[in-house]
Scaffold this motif. Structure first.
Motif, PDB file in Angstrom:
ATOM      1  N   UNK A  21      -5.378   5.204   0.748  1.00 32.66           N
ATOM      2  CA  UNK A  21      -6.762   4.725   0.668  1.00 32.66           C
ATOM      3  C   UNK A  21      -7.770   5.840   0.888  1.00 32.66           C
ATOM      4  N   UNK A  28      -5.394   0.152  14.480  1.00 30.16           N
ATOM      5  CA  UNK A  28      -4.888   0.823  13.276  1.00 30.16           C
ATOM      6  C   UNK A  28      -3.447   1.292  13.464  1.00 30.16           C
ATOM      7  N   UNK A  29      -3.124   1.650  14.691  1.00 29.29           N
ATOM      8  CA  UNK A  29      -1.754   2.099  14.945  1.00 29.29           C
ATOM      9  C   UNK A  29      -0.780   0.930  14.798  1.00 29.29           C
ATOM     10  N   UNK A  83      -1.316  -0.264  10.283  1.00 27.86           N
ATOM     11  CA  UNK A  83      -1.811   0.915   9.542  1.00 27.86           C
ATOM     12  C   UNK A  83      -2.578   0.563   8.266  1.00 27.86           C
ATOM     13  N   UNK A  84      -2.316  -0.628   7.743  1.00 27.86           N
ATOM     14  CA  UNK A  84      -3.052  -1.004   6.523  1.00 27.86           C
ATOM     15  C   UNK A  84      -4.541  -1.197   6.781  1.00 27.86           C
ATOM     16  N   UNK A 118       0.894  10.278  15.918  1.00 25.24           N
ATOM     17  CA  UNK A 118       0.808   8.858  16.229  1.00 25.24           C
ATOM     18  C   UNK A 118      -0.343   8.140  15.557  1.00 25.24           C
ATOM     19  N   UNK A 139       0.873  -1.172   0.000  1.00 22.11           N
ATOM     20  CA  UNK A 139       0.000   0.000   0.000  1.00 22.11           C
ATOM     21  C   UNK A 139       0.910   1.221   0.000  1.00 22.11           C
ATOM     22  N   UNK A 195       4.971   4.421  10.001  1.00 20.49           N
ATOM     23  CA  UNK A 195       3.596   4.077   9.631  1.00 20.49           C
ATOM     24  C   UNK A 195       2.567   5.004  10.292  1.00 20.49           C
ATOM     25  N   UNK A 196       3.058   5.895  11.147  1.00 17.98           N
ATOM     26  CA  UNK A 196       2.132   6.836  11.783  1.00 17.98           C
ATOM     27  C   UNK A 196       2.619   8.261  11.553  1.00 17.98           C
ATOM     28  N   UNK A 231       1.654   3.140   3.151  1.00 17.42           N
ATOM     29  CA  UNK A 231       2.338   2.492   4.261  1.00 17.42           C
ATOM     30  C   UNK A 231       3.469   1.609   3.727  1.00 17.42           C
ATOM     31  N   UNK A 254      -6.303   1.038   8.388  1.00 20.00           N
ATOM     32  CA  UNK A 254      -6.907   2.362   8.571  1.00 20.00           C
ATOM     33  C   UNK A 254      -8.067   2.551   7.592  1.00 20.00           C
ATOM     34  N   UNK A 308      -2.352   6.448  12.338  1.00 19.40           N
ATOM     35  CA  UNK A 308      -1.933   5.755  11.117  1.00 19.40           C
ATOM     36  C   UNK A 308      -2.101   6.645   9.896  1.00 19.40           C
ATOM     37  N   UNK A 309      -1.188   6.484   8.959  1.00 21.63           N
ATOM     38  CA  UNK A 309      -1.265   7.330   7.760  1.00 21.63           C
ATOM     39  C   UNK A 309      -2.368   6.816   6.822  1.00 21.63           C
TER      40      UNK A 309
END
Lengths: 395, 103
Positions: free
Chosen positions: A97, B43-44, B47-48, A90, A76, A85-86, A79, B50, A92-93
């Motif tokens: 999506x 999610x933290x 992250x996928x 903190x 993805x 990844x955050x 990520x 999210x 999540x990115x």
């Protein structure tokens, strides 16, 4: 040695079919993203190993996947491995999506609603990405056609997406309405001779053109006649199923509408019907031969209520003169008891000297003709229902 | 000082394959133990995921996803409602499931 790679999106995952240029023996790789709907996959014309895929689910939403090795591995883009990844807070990115409609005061104001099936005003709600169109000159730039209909663009390899709001905002957006499959932007054509020109098509709004790289848009539906809408010749409201062009002659467009096969010789300024002697002019995909700009292909379907081939015979129809005169191509295709459909993004052509034509069915077959449609073989017969087929010719 | 809770959560098959994880995941949650705080912690870690459980755009539960805690369907409660003690203490998992469709 030249290879072909066929990218197949299905209701239950993605499959990649490989062959050499003879296109006789095939290897099937997959399923990738097993159990998820893969609406579309497409490779960059600049870097064929850069692939983009739309992985989607009615349960869990939209996932964008990217490969940099021709589909062997996927990530993805929001990520990627090795990156944080955050974000700083903190959280999540997951940006890759996120398809967020432009609601800014300046451009978002007129974009609040479209028409629902019953004619009432309905807010725009993102559902999925139907089509991914990589740019012709940059592997990191890619366009996404989404449901509810809008055009998005990424210039960082699908990591982040921005809406091109001029399309929804040009004025007619409030009158667009969904077709039976939803209100989807399913066709994106980039003019190889004019970087400023982009065509898109939406069910059931019609065709649109930009001459300034997507900044502003206007409908190009003059000549379309749709008896199923209140004003059959309205500027918008037509259920366009698919448009295609030949790169050497990009002013000539071919359209498979809900009913009617249409042709434009002036970049969509006006359209003329070229259904001619087809057994039915209802259908979904349309494709142009790789080396003959006037040779086109459609797959007639019985009607809007009967989504299967006329007489139970699966036939591709070819016109060598840009429409009107059609010949049935059936050698190697089932000619008895065949009741599959072929969806709008499920036919394509390769660019080998002997042009290959490909299409996938809702019955899970993917067919190939290595001789411009004269003879057909099934590459694979038992995949899940096929949503999309793209082919790459790789030297 | 903020309370810290070791909780358990079970996720559906397609999210397991997306996150490359087992059905049940153990997580540390700070403060109130709610669906929202558990999903954010999930999610933290992954992250996928999210946006797959709580929609990116609306901030609401994906319509076909449901939450069960201590045998009760808590899908329609506010996402930040406190969950039962058995979830907070990690005695039972919060179950995140995809609604069954088809026949």
């Amino acid at each position: 040695m030249t290879q072909v790679r066929v990218l197949v999106g299905t209701r239950k995952g993605a499959f990649i079919l490989h062959s050499d240029s003879t296109r006789k023996r095939w290897e099937v790789d997959g399923p990738h993203f097993a159990g998820w709907e893969v609406y579309h996959m497409k490779g960059s014309p600049v870097d064929p190993d850069r692939l983009y895929a739309s992985q989607t689910s009615d349960w869990f939403g939209q996932i964008i996947q990217r490969s940099s090795d021709g589909g062997k591995t996927w990530e993805q883009p929001g990520t990627p491995k090795g990156e944080p990844v955050t974000d700083e807070q903190g959280m999540p990115k997951g940006e890759s999506n996120k398809f967020v409609y432009d609601t800014s005061e300046e451009t978002g104001k007129p974009l609040t609603t479209h028409q629902w099936y019953d004619g009432s005003a309905h807010p725009w709600e993102f559902k999925r990405v139907w089509h991914l169109e990589p740019a012709l000159d940059d592997p990191d730039t890619v366009y996404a056609g989404v449901e509810d209909a809008a055009l998005f663009r990424s210039s960082d390899g699908a990591k982040t997406w921005q809406e091109m709001p001029g399309l929804r905002g040009h004025g007619s957006g409030k009158d667009w309405a969904p077709g039976a499959g939803g209100m989807c932007l399913h066709t994106i054509l980039l003019d190889p001779t004019d970087k400023q020109r982009i065509y898109v098509a939406i069910s059931a709004a019609g065709a649109f053109r930009s001459d300034d790289a997507g900044e502003t848009w206007r409908p190009i539906n003059n000549g379309l006649v749709s008896d199923y809408i209140p004003d059959p010749t309205a500027e918008i409201g037509h259920c366009v199923h698919r448009i295609d062009m030949h790169p050497a002659n990009p002013n000539v467009l071919y359209m498979q509408k809900h009913w009617d096969v249409m042709r434009s010789e002036n970049g969509g300024e006006s359209w003329t019907e070229v259904s001619g002697d087809l057994p039915s002019d209802f259908g979904f995909p349309i494709a142009v031969h790789a080396h003959e700009p006037e040779t086109i292909y459609v797959i007639p379907i019985t009607s809007d209520s009967l989504h299967y081939p006329p007489e139970g015979k699966l036939r591709v129809y070819r016109s060598r003169g840009g429409g009107n005169d059609w010949e049935a191509l059936s050698k190697g295709l089932p000619q008895k008891d065949c009741y599959v459909n072929v969806l709008r993004d499920a036919m394509c052509v390769d660019s080998l000297e002997s042009c290959g034509i490909y299409f996938g069915t809702t019955g899970g077959q993917v067919y190939c003709s290595a001789d411009s449609g004269d003879n057909w073989q099934a590459i694979v017969r038992d995949l899940p229902p096929v949503l999309s087929v793209e082919v790459q010719t790789i030297d | 000082m903020t309370d810290s809770h070791q909780i358990r959560v079970q996720i559906p098959f397609h999210l397991q394959t997306l996150a490359h994880c087992d059905k049940e995941v153990g997580l540390q949650v700070q403060g109130r133990v709610s669906v929202l705080s558990i999903v954010r912690a999930l999610e933290k870690r992954y992250p996928m995921l999210a946006g797959t459980i709580i929609d990116h755009h609306s901030g609401k539960r994906q319509p076909k996803v449901r939450f069960y805690a201590d045998g009760e369907d808590v899908s329609l409660q506010a996402l930040d409602s406190a969950l039962p003690e058995v979830i907070r203490l990690g005695e039972q998992p919060l179950m995140i499931i995809g609604a069954i469709s088809g026949g």
